[in-house]
Write an enzyme that holds these catalytic residues in place. Structure first.
Site, PDB file in Angstrom:
ATOM      1  N   GLU A  23      -7.834  45.507  88.276  1.00 16.27           N
ATOM      2  CA  GLU A  23      -7.923  46.505  87.196  1.00 16.27           C
ATOM      3  C   GLU A  23      -6.824  47.573  87.320  1.00 16.27           C
ATOM      4  O   GLU A  23      -7.058  48.648  87.872  1.00 16.27           O
ATOM      5  CB  GLU A  23      -9.295  47.188  87.175  1.00 16.27           C
ATOM      6  CG  GLU A  23      -9.432  48.158  86.008  1.00 16.27           C
ATOM      7  CD  GLU A  23     -10.739  48.945  86.005  1.00 16.27           C
ATOM      8  OE1 GLU A  23     -11.023  49.608  84.996  1.00 16.27           O
ATOM      9  OE2 GLU A  23     -11.469  48.897  87.011  1.00 16.27           O
ATOM     10  N   LYS A  75      -8.828  43.106  84.379  1.00 12.91           N
ATOM     11  CA  LYS A  75      -9.488  44.125  83.559  1.00 12.91           C
ATOM     12  C   LYS A  75      -8.416  45.123  83.127  1.00 12.91           C
ATOM     13  O   LYS A  75      -7.850  45.832  83.954  1.00 12.91           O
ATOM     14  CB  LYS A  75     -10.612  44.826  84.323  1.00 12.91           C
ATOM     15  CG  LYS A  75     -11.344  45.889  83.483  1.00 12.91           C
ATOM     16  CD  LYS A  75     -12.636  46.352  84.148  1.00 12.91           C
ATOM     17  CE  LYS A  75     -13.306  47.433  83.319  1.00 12.91           C
ATOM     18  NZ  LYS A  75     -14.636  47.817  83.822  1.00 12.91           N
TER      19      LYS A  75
END
Length: 296
Positions: free
Chosen positions: A178, A215
């Site tokens: 992420e 992500k």
């Protein structure tokens, strides 16, 4: 199929989204405040985490929180050891809700340098990953932040993310990488182009079977990350809401057909402790349905 292969199939192609229930020490007071729990309602850190656990449990026990629309959930480390109805939360999620459990493993962010914030060191990561694997956790999530389109900084973020990802893969788990791009960045679009190129380069270094998830902030250019979603080593590309309202996040996400949601604040928007269970479940159900529709 085994439990793990069932979970892998669900994460690869299941219709729905991932609920981010991983508020940490830094974000918990704000999340509680939005839920209607004032800082005067708790005195210690343990009491604060107790309050957020009550909120998470209420969400997980709601009728609409099931694998029909919510295919995964990211947990804070303390939550992994909590129980619901006599079952540890990861087991309850999979066995009762058909929701795949993930674990947030990062320990927060370093100060900004080169326009980015790297992850702080995780000295006990191997032990944490062993514990997570035994607890039935499928994968992990680790967050860093990009504030400026600085090529050197973005490369540092991505290199660190993949270094951690390899450690996670070695423990038998699937990492969610992420590298969040700040939605308020004046150079967001440029940062996203640099980020895509850096991720592509590092994905190409992974061995067969060393699979990851991504992500990412919903990009300015719709479909920007489609090539990443199609990469052989990528299980799924999921989107963070990044501070957008639920409606705005869903509107933007719907334009990216190869991303699904992994929302936190947007999932819990409008939920209040003072609500009756019927009111709470209706509000949560409306959010879940909205995010689900944007994800499919």
């Amino acid at each position: 199929m085994s439990k793990t292969s069932d979970q892998h199939a669900q994460m690869h192609s299941g219709a729905g989204f991932i609920a981010a229930l991983d508020q940490s020490g830094g974000s918990t007071p704000k999340a509680l405040g939005l839920y209607g729990v004032d800082s005067n309602d708790y005195d210690t850190e343990d009491e604060m985490f107790g309050e957020i656990q009550k909120m998470r449990e209420r969400i997980i026990l709601a009728d609409d929180f099931s694998g029909k629309k919510v295919i995964g959930a990211i947990l804070f480390e303390r939550t992994m050891h909590e129980s619901i109805d006599g079952k540890k939360v990861p087991d309850y999620l999979w066995e009762n809700c058909n929701v795949v459990p993930f674990l947030k493993i990062d320990k927060g962010l370093e100060d900004e340098a080169h326009g980015v914030q790297l992850m702080k060191p995780m000295p006990d990561l191997d032990a944490t990953l062993q514990t997570a694997a035994k607890a039935g956790i499928y994968g992990t999530k680790e967050r860093s932040v990009i504030n400026t389109a600085d090529a050197e900084g973005i490369e540092k973020v991505v290199a660190q993310q993949f270094e951690v990802a390899r450690q996670v893969i070695a423990a038998g788990l699937v990492p969610i990488i992420e590298p969040e791009v700040n939605i308020h960045s004046d150079t967001k679009a440029e940062a996203e182009e640099l980020l895509k190129a850096a991720i592509q380069k590092h994905l190409d270094t992974l061995a067969d079977g060393d699979d990851v998830m991504l992500k990412l902030t919903i990009p300015n250019v719709a479909g920007l990350y489609d090539d990443l979603a199609d990469h052989a080593r990528v299980v799924r590309v999921v989107a963070l809401s990044g501070g957008y309202s639920t409606d705005e996040a869903c509107e933007k996400l719907a334009k990216n057909s190869k991303m699904i949601a992994s929302f936190s604040r947007a999932l819990t928007e409008g939920l209040q402790r003072a609500m009756t269970d019927a009111e709470f479940n209706a509000a949560l159900g409306a959010n879940i349905d909205k995010i689900y529709r944007a994800s499919i």
